[in-house]
Structure formats: structure tokens, C-alpha cells
Design an enzyme around this catalytic site. Structure first.
Site, PDB file in Angstrom:
ATOM      1  N   SER A 321       0.842  -1.189   0.136  1.00 16.31           N
ATOM      2  CA  SER A 321       0.049   0.143  -0.288  1.00 16.31           C
ATOM      3  C   SER A 321       0.945   1.704   0.023  1.00 16.31           C
ATOM      4  O   SER A 321       0.734   2.090  -0.700  1.00 16.31           O
ATOM      5  CB  SER A 321      -0.789   0.151   1.334  1.00 16.31           C
ATOM      6  OG  SER A 321      -1.786   1.278   1.607  1.00 16.31           O
ATOM      7  N   GLY A 322       2.231   1.010   0.906  1.00 17.64           N
ATOM      8  CA  GLY A 322       2.773   2.550   0.581  1.00 17.64           C
ATOM      9  C   GLY A 322       3.325   2.547  -0.646  1.00 17.64           C
ATOM     10  O   GLY A 322       3.621   3.921  -1.340  1.00 17.64           O
ATOM     11  N   TRP A 324       1.784   1.969  -3.088  1.00 21.94           N
ATOM     12  CA  TRP A 324       1.355   1.761  -4.030  1.00 21.94           C
ATOM     13  C   TRP A 324       1.133   3.434  -4.156  1.00 21.94           C
ATOM     14  O   TRP A 324       1.780   3.800  -5.049  1.00 21.94           O
ATOM     15  CB  TRP A 324       0.153   1.423  -4.287  1.00 21.94           C
ATOM     16  CG  TRP A 324      -1.160   2.415  -4.794  1.00 21.94           C
ATOM     17  CD1 TRP A 324      -1.019   2.035  -6.125  1.00 21.94           C
ATOM     18  CD2 TRP A 324      -2.276   2.886  -4.474  1.00 21.94           C
ATOM     19  NE1 TRP A 324      -2.374   2.907  -6.035  1.00 21.94           N
ATOM     20  CE2 TRP A 324      -2.927   3.540  -5.320  1.00 21.94           C
ATOM     21  CE3 TRP A 324      -2.734   3.333  -2.718  1.00 21.94           C
ATOM     22  CZ2 TRP A 324      -3.658   5.063  -4.735  1.00 21.94           C
ATOM     23  CZ3 TRP A 324      -3.323   4.866  -2.243  1.00 21.94           C
ATOM     24  CH2 TRP A 324      -4.095   4.874  -3.481  1.00 21.94           C
ATOM     25  N   HIS A 325       1.371   4.578  -2.952  1.00 18.84           N
ATOM     26  CA  HIS A 325       1.269   6.076  -2.772  1.00 18.84           C
ATOM     27  C   HIS A 325       2.063   6.152  -3.487  1.00 18.84           C
ATOM     28  O   HIS A 325       2.481   7.857  -3.626  1.00 18.84           O
ATOM     29  CB  HIS A 325       1.379   6.059  -1.433  1.00 18.84           C
ATOM     30  CG  HIS A 325       0.271   5.856  -0.791  1.00 18.84           C
ATOM     31  ND1 HIS A 325      -0.887   4.890  -0.162  1.00 18.84           N
ATOM     32  CD2 HIS A 325      -1.270   6.579  -0.107  1.00 18.84           C
ATOM     33  CE1 HIS A 325      -2.148   4.643   0.447  1.00 18.84           C
ATOM     34  NE2 HIS A 325      -2.071   6.206   0.392  1.00 18.84           N
ATOM     35  N   GLY A 326       3.171   5.899  -3.202  1.00 14.76           N
ATOM     36  CA  GLY A 326       4.624   6.477  -4.090  1.00 14.76           C
ATOM     37  C   GLY A 326       5.849   5.328  -3.801  1.00 14.76           C
ATOM     38  O   GLY A 326       6.169   4.400  -2.801  1.00 14.76           O
TER      39      GLY A 326
END
Lengths: 477, 80
Positions: A321-322, A324-326
Site C-alpha cells: 500500500s505504501g 502504491w502511494h509512491g
């Protein structure tokens, strides 16, 4: 075209009129045309991405439905996931990988054959990619049938209220609605407008006002002292919530007016008493998507390791998820922090529950306040890594908060206006959390009270809303 | 194995994993109605059921476990 632009305020009434004059049977076509118009209006070439993802998803889901052999079904599912993920990977990570190789080779005085290229991330790409992946897996799992009408699949992928930042909807909820008789009615119209009004309030009065202070401080960390940075770090979670929460309410409200029910994205997250509860209330469409399509398959594979398998699945899910954020160290740290918080809670949960029951803590007011504040602070600490800054800057935030105190930078007008917005937002959420049927304004039985409430909020938006503010934060994901 | 026996054993597993008996095991019971039965404990329950009945679930089976009734049906189909 975004929800806070003047263009949208012209576009949406036009869509409603077109929707109304279209025969009920073909209203989904009006929505599809409007959705492509909305997205192409941002950047015409982006339409190619939605078209490719739609074609691939339609083709492979039909194949999954058609073949009998489970291995073939699984192969088609993985092929489609790979195809729809390709554009997202390219636009999100090409720059980071290319720059990384470029910099490493440069350190050894070698040249990389490509220059540093910075592609613009197509807005919304993550959200419709996730929706397409979810739909493909649901068809494979026989949760939903593969849709035979390609137009409906195209509408599911490109539906304009959701395309830029979600909520990340499921085919099982949206496709049957698109295929049903879509009608405008007074109740939906009124409910949708109320949601939109409160969404605009959250975005323009709360999020964009706080953003002025946050950007001024976080954008110039070296010039600010620890106390100012502490206040900024405590305000930032509210900004992110009001930004994405406001966007989501507008999206849900717009859909509601068109007769479509979209899942909620937030449920008063700052009243959570643990991180596990927080993640059941924050960005719910993303977290349920991650739970169903990432965490559950991982935890299922690791199940023989019992609690440690769960911890591993949590860490991998939040690390992804992290990322994916960047594609930066900051976001990986942010993800791993969430995974760590949840893992610790999972490990101590039973012991904690026993103590809470033994001493009756769950109904203790001070314990409740302590738990709510602790959860907020933990999230605020992790969010320091989620602001657009370097890892070094994030460490500077903690260094200054602990060691370099000083007098607070008071931008009085900004903070006073932000306070009015935050106070109203929290008061409303406090009422909804603890006294849901009292002190009603938007839903009061008395028409005059309702009308005065709408007018007050609308006037407040015009009076202290930031009408020339920035973009929605989640557009960059 | 009789359905009743399966229900009894599932009940014992739930009590052992969740460490309480604050639920009535009916076919309509769903995880959300049972305190402590969340996405974290769910996998431990699944794993304990596999060990107890010496069966292996597929990931697809998990999606079909909408309530206790469905869970019991899946277990009985695996045993037989």
C-alpha cells in the site's frame, strides 16, 4: 474538469438534463458518454488507457466465464491483471526506476542510455485499475458473472464521479445498478445535494484552509521551530481526511442524484479507539479492496504460521500500500508503520481485551479519550512520512519537535478560519458518533431549519472557503 | 460425520480461538456478529478447522463462507 471547478458546475446540471430526457433504457449510455467526455476533458490521451483496460477486462472476464478448466480460468485472470497493471506500473514507477539507474551509473561515471524522463501520472489511473482488477478476480471467484455488454463494463471502469479518486467500487454493486432502470427522484436528489454540500464544505472550508498553513510550514521546514511543526503535524491528518473525505462525499452525492448508491469511504475515523478500528473507518473502499484482494490471499497462504503468518501478511499488504502511494522510502516507511501498529495490536489484542473487561475500561470516559488521542497521534506520526517531502525532511520534523522548540508561528486568519471549519466538522461527527438522532440540521423534520442549515453552510463556503485552492491530494496517487 | 458433530467441533474451535462463549451458533450467524471474529482471527479459525477435520480449503471456499451454515456445508462436502 474537477468537482471544485466552474466547468463541473456547468457540466453536472447538463448531465442531469440529458439523463432526464434520455429514455430510461438508454440512460446508462448517457452516463458512459458523459464519463468519457469528463475524462477526455482532462487529457484526451487518457481515454486510451480506460479503453484498453476496458477491452482487456471485458475480453478476459468473458473467457474466464466461458472455459471450464480452473487452470485456464486462473491463467486468464493473471494475464488480465498483468495487462491492466502495466500502464499503472509504467507511469508510476518508470521515472523512479529510470532515475535510480541513471543516478547509480552517474556515481560510477557511466552513462545510462535514457535521459531522466518525468511522465505525468494519468489522474485516476490507480482507481480504475483497482476496480478492473477487483472485477476480474470476482469473476474468477464466481462472485459476479462476466458482463456481456461491453458498454456496461466501459461505464463501470470510467463512471465519472468515481474515476478520479474513487471510492473504489465493486462490480457486484455497480453493474446491476447500471443495468437497472435508472430514475431521478426527489429523495435521491435531496440526499445527493446534501452530501455534495457537506463534501464541498469539507474540501473548501476545512482541507484547503488547513493546506495553506501546512504548505507554508512543511514547505519550508528549515525556517520553522518545533512547536509550529508539531501543530502542523497534528493538523495534517485532518487536512487529508477533509480532502479525500470531502471528495468522496461529492462523488457519492453526484452518484446518488443519478440514482446510484456508492459505498461510503469514511466513517468518522478520528473517533477510532485503536489502529485496527481506525483502518475499518479510514479510506474504507481501499482498505476493503486490499483486504479482499491482497491481505486475504496472503494470510491464507501463510495460515500454517498462525499469528505470525497474519503479521507477515499485514506487513506485506501495508508495504505494498505504501509503495502504491509512491515509489519512495517515505511511503514504504509509512506502510511499514501501519503494518507494525496493526501487528502489535493483533499480538496483544486478547490480553488487552481481558484487562479492559476486568477493569471496565471500555465504558470509562478517560480511557476512551486516551485511546482516541493515542490512535490519532500514531496516525499523525506516520503521516509525517506521507507528505511530499524527502526522508531527510521527515526526520527533521521529529528532530525539531523534540529538540528545537520555540514560539508558535500564528497565521491568525488562516488558523481562525480553519478552526471554525474543524470545529463544525468535529461537532457534526461527534453528534453522529454518540447522539445520532439528536440535534439534526440537514435532516431536521422542520423545513425552515433544514433550509437555514443549507444556507448557512453554503454561505460559509462562500465566505471562508478557499475557492482558488489546490487539487485534491489523492489525484497524485 | 453428522452435521451436529461438525457444528459442535466448530463451536469448540471458535471458543478456543476467540476465548469467549458469547455467541449462539446458528446457521445464520455471521462473523461480524461475533466479538473478536475479524479478518485477523478468521485465518486462525480457518487453519484450526483444517487441522481438526484434516481437510484443506481453497481460497475460493473462503468467499463462499458467508455464514456459519455455509461454513458447515463446505466442511461436510470436504469430509465426504
Amino acid at each position: 474538469m474537477v468537482f471544485t471547478s466552474l466547468n463541473f458546475l456547468l457540466f453536472f446540471p447538463a448531465v442531469i438534463i440529458l439523463f432526464y430526457i434520455t429514455p430510461i433504457k438508454y440512460r446508462w449510455v448517457t452516463l458512459l458518454v458523459a464519463s468519457y467526455f469528463f475524462y477526455l476533458n482532462i487529457e484526451p490521451v487518457f481515454g486510451l488507457l480506460t479503453a484498453i483496460i476496458t477491452l482487456s477486462t471485458y475480453f478476459f472476464t468473458r473467457l474466464i466465464d466461458k472455459v471450464k478448466d480452473d487452470k485456464k480460468k486462473s491463467k486468464f485472470m493473471y494475464i488480465n491483471i498483468a495487462v491492466v497493471l502495466m500502464p499503472l506500473f509504467f507511469f508510476k514507477y518508470f521515472t523512479a526506476i529510470n532515475d535510480g539507474i541513471f543516478n547509480i551509473l552517474e556515481m560510477y561515471e557511466m552513462r545510462w542510455f535514457l535521459p531522466k524522463i518525468h511522465f505525468l501520472l494519468p489522474v485516476g489511473i490507480s482507481f480504475y485499475t483497482f476496480m478492473a482488477i477487483g472485477y476480474t478476480i470476482d469473476v474468477y471467484n464466481e462472485e459476479v458473472e462476466a458482463e456481456k455488454n461491453i458498454g456496461i463494463v466501459a461505464l463501470f471502469i470510467s463512471f465519472f464521479p468515481l474515476i478520479l479518486s474513487g471510492p473504489i467500487e465493486r462490480a457486484g454493486n455497480m453493474i446491476p445498478q447500471f443495468k437497472s432502470d435508472l430514475k431521478l427522484n426527489h429523495t435521491n436528489f435531496s440526499t445527493g445535494l446534501k452530501l455534495m454540500l457537506w463534501g464541498y464544505f469539507m474540501k473548501l472550508v476545512v482541507a484547503d484552509r488547513i493546506a495553506i498553513y501546512v504548505d507554508a510550514v512543511y514547505g519550508n521546514l528549515s525556517h520553522h521551530n518545533g512547536d509550529t511543526i508539531l501543530l502542523t503535524s497534528l493538523l495534517y491528518p485532518i487536512q487529508v481526511y477533509a480532502d479525500l473525505g470531502g471528495y468522496s462525499l461529492i462523488a457519492i452525492g453526484v452518484s446518488k442524484i443519478l440514482g446510484l448508491n456508492v459505498m461510503p469511504n469514511f466513517n468518522r475515523p478520528f473517533f477510532a479507539t485503536s489502529m485496527a478500528e481506525f483502518w475499518r473507518r479510514w479510506h474504507m473502499s481501499l482498505i476493503t479492496w486490499l483486504t479482499d484482494y491482497v491481505y486475504t490471499p496472503l494470510a491464507f497462504s501463510f495460515r500454517q504460521y498462525r499469528i505470525f503468518g497474519i503479521v507477515l501478511a499485514l506487513m506485506v499488504t501495508f508495504a505494498l500500500s505504501g509503495i502504491w502511494h509512491g515509489a519512495t522510502l517515505n511511503y514504504v516507511v509509512w506502510g511499514l508503520m501501519q503494518g507494525t501498529f496493526l501487528s502489535i495490536e493483533a499480538l496483544i489484542n486478547k490480553r488487552k481485551s481481558k484487562i479492559e473487561n476486568q477493569y471496565g475500561l471500555k465504558s470509562n470516559f478517560f480511557y476512551l479519550i486516551f485511546s482516541v488521542c493515542l490512535t490519532y497521534v500514531l496516525f499523525a506520526v506516520s503521516l509525517v512520512f506521507a507528505y511530499d517531502a524527502s526522508f531527510k525532511d521527515a526526520l527533521m520534523v521529529f528532530d525539531k519537535i523534540i529538540f528545537k522548540r520555540g514560539s508558535l508561528f500564528l497565521d491568525k486568519t488562516t488558523l481562525a478560519y480553519a478552526f471554525i471549519g474543524v470545529f463544525m466538522l468535529f461537532l457534526s461527527e461527534f453528534r453522529d458518533e454518540y447522539f445520532p438522532k439528536t440535534l439534526l440540521f440537514f435532516n431536521n423534520k422542520v423545513f425552515v431549519i433544514r433550509l437555514v442549515s443549507y444556507l448557512c453552510v453554503a454561505l460559509l463556503i462562500l465566505w471562508i472557503g478557499v475557492l482558488n485552492g489546490g487539487q485534491f491530494i489523492y489525484f497524485k496517487f | 460425520m453428522q452435521r451436529n458433530n461438525i457444528v459442535e467441533k466448530v463451536k469448540e474451535i471458535l471458543i478456543s480461538v476467540l476465548e469467549h462463549e458469547g455467541f449462539e451458533l446458528t446457521d445464520d450467524l455471521v462473523a461480524a456478529d461475533v466479538s473478536g471474529w475479524d479478518s485477523l482471527t478468521h485465518m486462525i479459525i480457518i487453519s484450526s478447522i483444517e487441522e481438526e477435520f484434516k481437510i484443506k480449503f481453497k481460497l475460493k471456499d473462503l468467499n463462499k463462507m458467508r455464514n456459519i451454515g455455509a461454513l458447515i456445508d463446505i466442511i461436510s462436502s470436504k469430509i465426504s
